[in-house]
Design a protein around this motif. Structure first.
Motif, PDB file in Angstrom:
ATOM      1  N   LEU A 238       0.813  -1.214   0.000  1.00 20.59           N
ATOM      2  CA  LEU A 238       0.000   0.000   0.000  1.00 20.59           C
ATOM      3  C   LEU A 238       0.847   1.264   0.000  1.00 20.59           C
ATOM      4  N   ARG A 239       2.046   1.183   0.518  1.00 23.01           N
ATOM      5  CA  ARG A 239       2.875   2.381   0.615  1.00 23.01           C
ATOM      6  C   ARG A 239       3.154   2.932  -0.766  1.00 23.01           C
ATOM      7  N   GLY A 240       3.060   4.222  -0.838  1.00 21.81           N
ATOM      8  CA  GLY A 240       3.401   4.854  -2.097  1.00 21.81           C
ATOM      9  C   GLY A 240       2.296   4.770  -3.120  1.00 21.81           C
ATOM     10  N   LYS A 241       1.191   4.086  -2.778  1.00 18.74           N
ATOM     11  CA  LYS A 241       0.074   4.046  -3.723  1.00 18.74           C
ATOM     12  C   LYS A 241      -1.048   4.872  -3.125  1.00 18.74           C
ATOM     13  N   LYS A 242      -0.856   6.175  -3.200  1.00 18.75           N
ATOM     14  CA  LYS A 242      -1.814   7.080  -2.605  1.00 18.75           C
ATOM     15  C   LYS A 242      -3.152   6.904  -3.298  1.00 18.75           C
ATOM     16  N   ALA A 243      -4.199   6.771  -2.517  1.00 16.79           N
ATOM     17  CA  ALA A 243      -5.521   6.564  -3.107  1.00 16.79           C
ATOM     18  C   ALA A 243      -5.891   7.766  -3.951  1.00 16.79           C
ATOM     19  N   ASP A 244      -6.586   7.509  -5.018  1.00 17.70           N
ATOM     20  CA  ASP A 244      -7.040   8.576  -5.901  1.00 17.70           C
ATOM     21  C   ASP A 244      -8.127   9.370  -5.202  1.00 17.70           C
ATOM     22  N   ASP A 245      -7.783  10.605  -4.808  1.00 20.74           N
ATOM     23  CA  ASP A 245      -8.755  11.406  -4.082  1.00 20.74           C
ATOM     24  C   ASP A 245      -9.662  12.211  -4.994  1.00 20.74           C
TER      25      ASP A 245
ATOM     26  N   ASN B 253     -15.459   9.922  -4.769  1.00 17.87           N
ATOM     27  CA  ASN B 253     -15.410  11.049  -3.853  1.00 17.87           C
ATOM     28  C   ASN B 253     -16.327  12.174  -4.308  1.00 17.87           C
TER      29      ASN B 253
END
Lengths: 276, 477
Positions: free
Chosen positions: A14-21, A26
């Protein structure tokens, strides 16, 4: 330790895979929490300059956010008024959605209108909403759909779809309804999809009448008919001490015929005859 | 046998169920000679891969065998299932008690005590054995009021599932249950209350989870949650219109010997449901309207867990509203619901379709997985749960120490409803969880269900793919 490595590898993945905000998920969340935006959507429903397609789309968004919006319930009065206004829309799709939205909220104005449509005697094409839909929508509120209306429809259904909804929704506790249901069950001219609903509905509510009908049908047609598995399954639902001797009598008849019965009947009978 | 073994403080058959969390295992020496040492190990049944850990003290590193002194005639140690990534159900039991605890005296020969247990966890619904599936369906049907055994039954549609669990998730309670960070703990308690009732019917049953971001052909089948037709994902396509609450949607189809074929909600038969995806081959996918346009996708597990993954600018907190992990209420949770037409797409009627509980079991699993990955199970930390006191929210029911409706003797938000059915002060007990969470649970009771922080928090449930955090084994010198 397997558990530590497992969690560590999950964190690493999960690190480095910032969720698409910025995604639409959203965007919808934003609408769901925004009183002004929801108000605009509701306003679209009453905007006479808006096209039917635009208003249908507004309803679609409102429906989609209803599952998780904390704000939409607070706008109920405006929403209800807007939907009520659409019950007489020229667009059949909008009418259907409006009646649906109101029926889910158990709106009494919509319920009265639906009952009026059902008992109006109008041609089906002239009704504000199809009769079988009206029955189904009234079903959201058990107080809105009385047994006598359902019996009347079941005895003289304008369509198979109406018959289906009438039977699906009919309570089985009263003797009158049970009698109507059993007649349908025994009537070969009625759709199988409807007839097969009856055993589960009446077998335990009126075991004596049900078992008499089952024995009669089996003696006339054996266990080869399409309805047989449902009849057998219905016998298995009977929980009445008073009906025990009749249940035993019926089970004895079934045991005599089961060897030559289709697999579907044997499957249905497996639990019923297991303890014998 | 000279050694008696009991787990969870009871020798009742319904106490022999454990999870990944260490629970007490009491050794009683009935040999007549006190102060003897005992060796403990486990033996998997034929065809089973389930194995057990043992610990002398709860906080010890676990081992597959231990030797302990039993001063006098009794000693309590700890036992847990071994989490085995890559194995079926991650090493949990398939559908019953399939692993045996064996005890032998150190100064003796042979096994002198044994106890069959089940490593009982919530499993992927698509991977259940036929027995596990049928056990679950039978228990569920019984709670609906359908006669499934020799016990008296109130009749289809009249059971506690309807009087209590359907009636507590209605429009008048939507504020109590949705729209903010309390959504996750409230629903954790809700599904647990139901699951414990299922276990009163059959203690081997757990609530399976529907992994909605993967195809689930074994779930959407006549033998399980029903076969159904597919409708367009795009609501502006013919046949794709949103049917709120599903009154106008045909029912799912069930095999005649599937107990769900008799499902009723009060008098109404059938479970209306149609999917906006191919139920045989595709995952759920949310909904769209190309005339708007809008597209409401279903977040994958990775995307969901990444909502708050501790990277800079993406704080690993549960969050409030549009920040943090709590955004998962919209997607994947909301998107999963609206991937169908049917009861399940509308809050006030969604639990009328039992698929609701498999959906929410997965929602809860995602939260549990996120909690495990980032250590977010300390109820007094704001990153774990944001509403620590009345200063954090004007809504008293959202505070972490607040008693939860319908189990509390109060009314719901916003409708002021009284607790339905038998729920008031009556959260279902479990023989495997001590007194946790009691008759009236609070939000904080839901935060550390695996008892990673405090043994008293153990709620007696777990997920196959969410492990307990054991301490590491000491280095071998």
């Amino acid at each position: 330790m397997n558990d530590s490595k497992y969690l560590a590898s999950l964190r690493e993945e999960l690190r480095g895979k910032k969720a698409d905000d910025t995604g639409d998920a959203n965007a919808l969340l934003d609408i769901a929490g925004d009183e002004e935006k929801l108000g605009e959507l509701i306003g679209t429903l009453t905007d006479e300059t808006a096209s039917d397609a635009t208003r249908r789309s507004a309803l679609n968004v409102l429906h989609a956010v209803a599952v998780f919006s904390p704000v939409l319930p607070t706008k109920k009065p405006e929403y209800v008024n807007a939907l009520r206004g659409l019950m007489d829309s020229d667009d059949a799709g909008l009418r259907k959605q409006a009646f649906t939205g109101l029926a889910v909220m158990k709106d009494e104005v919509a319920q009265a209108r639906l009952r009026e449509e059902l008992t109006s005697g109008k041609n089906e094409n002239d009704r504000a909403i199809a009769s079988h839909h009206a029955i189904a929508l009234l079903g959201f509120d058990e107080k809105a759909l009385d047994a006598s209306l359902l019996r009347d429809i079941a005895k003289n259904p304008p369509s198979d779809a109406c018959l289906m909804e009438a039977v699906r929704h009919m309570p089985s506790d009263d003797a009158e309804s049970a009698e109507v249901l059993l007649e349908i069950m025994e009537d070969d001219s009625k759709p199988l999809a409807v007839r097969r609903l009856v055993p589960d509905k009446v077998s335990n509510a009126h075991p004596a009448g049900f078992l008499r009908a089952v024995r009669k049908m089996i003696s006339e047609k054996g266990l080869g008919g399409d309805l047989a598995p449902y009849l057998v399954s219905g016998v298995g639902l009977i929980d009445s001490e008073e009906a025990k001797s009749e249940v035993d009598e019926t089970k004895a008849i079934l045991k005599g015929l089961i060897e030559d019965a289709p697999a579907s009947v044997k499957d249905a009978a497996r639990k019923l005859l297991k303890d014998d | 046998m000279s050694i008696a073994l009991t787990v969870n403080g009871s020798d009742a058959p319904n106490a022999g169920y454990i999870t990944w969390t260490p629970v007490p295992l009491t050794i009683t020496n009935n040999s007549g000679t006190p102060d003897r040492g005992v060796k403990l190990s486990s033996r998997s049944a034929q065809g089973s891969i389930t194995k057990l850990w043992f610990m002398e003290q709860r906080g010890d590193a676990p081992a597959e065998e231990i030797e302990v002194d039993v001063p006098g005639t009794e000693k309590t140690v700890f036992v847990a299932g071994i989490f085995q990534p890559g194995q079926r159900h991650f090493g949990a039991s398939r559908d019953g008690k399939d692993v045996t605890i064996e005890a032998s005296f150190l100064d003796g020969v042979g096994v002198e005590g044994q106890l069959d247990v089940m490593v009982r966890v919530r499993r992927n619904a698509n991977e259940l054995s036929d027995k596990a599936r049928d056990d679950f369906l039978t228990a569920l049907a019984k709670l609906n009021g359908i006669k499934v055994d020799a016990d008296p039954a109130p009749g289809p549609g009249k059971g506690i599932y309807v009087t209590d669990f359907v009636e507590m998730h209605v429009a008048g309670a939507s504020g109590t249950e949705h729209g903010d960070s309390h959504f996750l703990p409230w629903h954790r308690l809700y599904v647990l209350d139901l699951e414990r009732l299922l276990q009163e019917v059959n203690p081997a049953v757990t609530l399976p989870y529907w992994r909605f971001d993967q195809p689930a052909p074994n779930v959407f089948h006549e033998d399980f949650m029903g076969a159904m037709r597919q409708i367009p994902r795009d609501m502006s396509d013919p046949g794709g219109e949103f049917d709120q609450g599903g009154a106008l949607t045909p029912p799912a189809a069930f095999a005649v010997d599937n107990p769900l074929s008799k499902w009723q909600i009060k008098s109404i038969q059938g479970i209306p449901r149609a999917a906006r995806f191919d139920p045989a081959n595709d995952p759920a996918n949310g909904v769209a309207d190309s005339s708007q346009p809008f597209d409401f996708p279903l977040r994958s597990q990775r995307e969901t867990l990444g909502l708050a993954d501790g990277t800079p600018g993406n704080p690993d907190e549960l969050g409030v509203g549009g920040v943090g992990f709590s955004r998962m209420e919209a997607s994947p949770h909301g998107a999963a619901h609206v991937s169908f037409n049917g009861y399940v797409n509308d809050v006030p009627v969604a639990p009328q379709d039992p698929l609701f509980f498999l959906l929410h079991s997965n929602v809860d699993r995602l939260w549990a997985l996120w909690q495990a990955a980032f250590g977010r199970d300390a109820s007094n930390e704001q990153t774990t749960y944001p509403f620590q006191s009345a200063a954090d929210t004007p809504d008293a029911w959202k505070v972490v120490s607040a008693d939860q409706w319908p189990w509390e003797d109060g009314t719901s938000q916003p409708g002021g409803l009284l607790p339905p059915g038998t729920r008031k002060e009556n959260f279902t007990d479990s023989p495997v969880a001590g007194n946790s969470p009691g008759d009236v649970p609070k939000i904080e009771d839901a935060i550390d269900p695996y008892a990673n922080r405090d043994p008293a928090n153990d709620l007696g449930f777990a997920y196959d793919d969410v492990p307990y955090r054991h301490p590491p084994a000491p280095p071998v010198i």
